[in-house]
Design an enzyme around this catalytic site. Structure first.
Site, PDB file in Angstrom:
ATOM      1  N   ASP A   1       0.742  -1.287   0.184  1.00 19.91           N
ATOM      2  CA  ASP A   1      -0.039  -0.066   0.079  1.00 19.91           C
ATOM      3  C   ASP A   1       0.701   1.159   0.160  1.00 19.91           C
ATOM      4  O   ASP A   1       2.103   1.247   0.586  1.00 19.91           O
ATOM      5  CB  ASP A   1      -0.940   0.121   1.200  1.00 19.91           C
ATOM      6  CG  ASP A   1      -1.751   1.346   1.267  1.00 19.91           C
ATOM      7  OD1 ASP A   1      -2.558   1.407   0.038  1.00 19.91           O
ATOM      8  OD2 ASP A   1      -2.042   2.137   2.074  1.00 19.91           O
ATOM      9  N   SER A   2       0.314   2.465  -0.309  1.00 19.19           N
ATOM     10  CA  SER A   2       1.174   3.522  -0.376  1.00 19.19           C
ATOM     11  C   SER A   2       1.413   3.970   1.063  1.00 19.19           C
ATOM     12  O   SER A   2       2.297   4.825   1.216  1.00 19.19           O
ATOM     13  CB  SER A   2       0.182   4.702  -0.945  1.00 19.19           C
ATOM     14  OG  SER A   2      -0.926   4.849  -0.324  1.00 19.19           O
TER      15      SER A   2
ATOM     16  N   CYS B   1      -3.735  -1.127  -2.255  1.00 25.19           N
ATOM     17  CA  CYS B   1      -3.878   0.433  -2.569  1.00 25.19           C
ATOM     18  C   CYS B   1      -4.876   0.576  -3.776  1.00 25.19           C
ATOM     19  O   CYS B   1      -4.459   0.111  -4.962  1.00 25.19           O
ATOM     20  CB  CYS B   1      -2.472   1.054  -2.870  1.00 25.19           C
ATOM     21  SG  CYS B   1      -2.695   2.894  -3.214  1.00 25.19           S
TER      22      CYS B   1
ATOM     23  N   THR C   1      -5.391   3.387  -5.421  1.00 25.67           N
ATOM     24  CA  THR C   1      -4.687   4.161  -6.521  1.00 25.67           C
ATOM     25  C   THR C   1      -3.594   3.308  -7.280  1.00 25.67           C
ATOM     26  O   THR C   1      -3.417   3.615  -8.582  1.00 25.67           O
ATOM     27  CB  THR C   1      -4.036   5.380  -5.730  1.00 25.67           C
ATOM     28  OG1 THR C   1      -5.004   5.997  -4.999  1.00 25.67           O
ATOM     29  CG2 THR C   1      -3.685   6.451  -6.740  1.00 25.67           C
TER      30      THR C   1
ATOM     31  N   GLU D   1      -6.545   9.257   9.637  1.00 24.22           N
ATOM     32  CA  GLU D   1      -5.086   9.476  10.024  1.00 24.22           C
ATOM     33  C   GLU D   1      -5.199  10.343  11.623  1.00 24.22           C
ATOM     34  O   GLU D   1      -4.184  10.078  12.231  1.00 24.22           O
ATOM     35  CB  GLU D   1      -4.253   9.960   9.097  1.00 24.22           C
ATOM     36  CG  GLU D   1      -4.167   9.194   7.889  1.00 24.22           C
ATOM     37  CD  GLU D   1      -2.843   9.042   7.121  1.00 24.22           C
ATOM     38  OE1 GLU D   1      -1.860   9.484   7.544  1.00 24.22           O
ATOM     39  OE2 GLU D   1      -2.863   7.932   6.647  1.00 24.22           O
TER      40      GLU D   1
ATOM     41  N   CYS E   1     -10.983   3.282  -1.513  1.00 25.24           N
ATOM     42  CA  CYS E   1      -9.577   3.688  -0.952  1.00 25.24           C
ATOM     43  C   CYS E   1      -9.603   3.121   0.402  1.00 25.24           C
ATOM     44  O   CYS E   1     -10.420   2.765   0.961  1.00 25.24           O
ATOM     45  CB  CYS E   1     -10.090   5.208  -0.552  1.00 25.24           C
ATOM     46  SG  CYS E   1      -8.364   5.877   0.312  1.00 25.24           S
TER      47      CYS E   1
ATOM     48  N   HIS F   1      -8.634   3.661   3.280  1.00 22.37           N
ATOM     49  CA  HIS F   1      -9.019   4.276   4.465  1.00 22.37           C
ATOM     50  C   HIS F   1     -10.149   4.288   4.683  1.00 22.37           C
ATOM     51  O   HIS F   1     -10.512   4.088   5.925  1.00 22.37           O
ATOM     52  CB  HIS F   1      -8.103   5.716   4.655  1.00 22.37           C
ATOM     53  CG  HIS F   1      -6.714   5.795   4.773  1.00 22.37           C
ATOM     54  ND1 HIS F   1      -5.823   5.353   3.720  1.00 22.37           N
ATOM     55  CD2 HIS F   1      -6.005   6.586   5.579  1.00 22.37           C
ATOM     56  CE1 HIS F   1      -4.919   5.844   4.165  1.00 22.37           C
ATOM     57  NE2 HIS F   1      -4.799   6.479   5.391  1.00 22.37           N
TER      58      HIS F   1
HETATM   59  N1  DGL Z   1      -3.942   3.763  -0.302  1.00 22.76           N
HETATM   60  C1  DGL Z   1      -4.457   5.196  -1.094  1.00 22.76           C
HETATM   61  C2  DGL Z   1      -5.522   4.338  -1.767  1.00 22.76           C
HETATM   62  O1  DGL Z   1      -6.224   3.247  -1.661  1.00 22.76           O
HETATM   63  C3  DGL Z   1      -4.905   6.049  -0.196  1.00 22.76           C
HETATM   64  C4  DGL Z   1      -3.973   7.017   0.280  1.00 22.76           C
HETATM   65  C5  DGL Z   1      -3.034   7.580  -0.672  1.00 22.76           C
HETATM   66  O2  DGL Z   1      -3.542   8.467  -1.222  1.00 22.76           O
HETATM   67  O3  DGL Z   1      -1.823   7.367  -0.727  1.00 22.76           O
HETATM   68  O4  DGL Z   1      -6.130   4.938  -2.834  1.00 22.76           O
END
Ligand code: DGL
Length: 274
Positions: free
Chosen positions: A17-18, A80, A82, A159, A191, A193
């Site tokens: 994940d990011s 992730c 994205t 967060e 997403c 989160h």
């Molecule tokens: N992990 C990212 C997603 O699921 C969300 C947080 C980010 O913008 O890096 O798109």
């Protein structure tokens, strides 16, 4: 040149994940596959990905997955949204293990749930702008109407641990107003989160809207893939978890504890190779 051994059934599953949000996917995977060993990499030094250009997301993701390969992972989950939106076909060309993203499983669940009416999708700006969900759903069900908008303030709410009360409810009402006007029947949390906000999202949407958590769906798909590919662990003991981050671990541990509902041990900082 070092020869890397092929992964086996006992090898870990890699989760990328990011940052910290992919722990919602870890949670779902641990519930479904408790005996599997997991190695998680969160690119905390460069998060968020959701406001970056596609090429940047592709480069960062490739670097992270290359690092995860050092752990002889037998399968990879790109947790992730994205990164899933921009990188999956490339990753599958470059790395010869099963690679799952979160978009396909989430879309499939939404289509199955929504015989009539419109499907809502929320995610980062990059995910929504990629049209990945919109295209995937259109392939599964041509006549389906999809409404997709980014909700960039949801990630900082999680967060900060602001998960209930007037502030998250006000923000959610504002972002979800166009969806509720359209009478959507299901809402994909596109997403990592967002599943943490599920209780307040449900409060705002009411019981008519089915909330689709991609994390649960990807865990189901991972279980099927491991069985199909004969890669499921034969172990009867609980699996281990290793958490890797690209920046100092403190913030990851703090937010991770909110997401997982327990303290995180074994968080290590790593340096990515070029
Ligand atoms: N992990 C990212 C997603 O699921 C969300 C947080 C980010 O913008 O890096 O798109």
């Amino acid at each position: 040149m070092a020869i890397r051994r092929k992964p086996s059934k006992a090898s870990p599953i890699g989760i990328f994940d990011s940052g910290v949000g992919g722990l919602t996917v870890v949670n779902a995977i641990q519930r479904k596959l408790p005996n599997e060993n997991l190695v998680y990499l969160g690119d905390t030094a460069r998060t968020p990905y959701g406001n970056k250009a596609g090429e940047t997301v592709i480069r960062f993701t490739r670097e992270c997955v290359t690092h995860l390969m050092r752990y002889r992972i037998k399968a990879l989950v790109v947790a992730c949204n994205t990164a899933s939106a921009y990188t999956l076909p490339r990753l599958r060309r470059n790395f010869k293990i099963p690679i799952l993203g979160v978009i396909q499983p989430g879309s499939r669940a939404a289509v199955a749930q929504s015989k009539y009416g419109c499907i809502g999708v929320i995610g980062t700006r990059a995910t929504i702008n990629s049209h990945a969900y919109q295209k995937t759903i259109a392939k599964m069900k041509k006549a389906c109407q999809v409404l997709a908008y980014p909700c960039p303030l949801f990630v900082p709410l999680v967060e900060e641990g602001w998960l209930e009360g007037s502030i998250p409810i006000g923000v959610i009402k504002k972002y979800l107003a166009p969806f509720l006007e359209k009478n959507i029947r299901s809402l994909i949390l596109g997403c990592t989160h967002y599943p943490v906000l599920k209780p307040v999202l449900t409060q705002v949407c009411g019981s008519r809207v089915k909330i689709i958590d991609s994390a649960e769906e990807v865990a189901k798909e991972l279980e099927n893939t491991l069985w199909k590919k004969d890669l499921a662990t034969p172990s009867e003991k609980r699996g281990t978890q290793k958490y890797l981050v690209t920046d100092v671990p403190e913030q990851f541990k703090r937010v991770g504890a909110i997401i997982l509902g327990r303290k995180l041990n074994h968080v290590h900082r790593v340096t990515l190779e070029d």
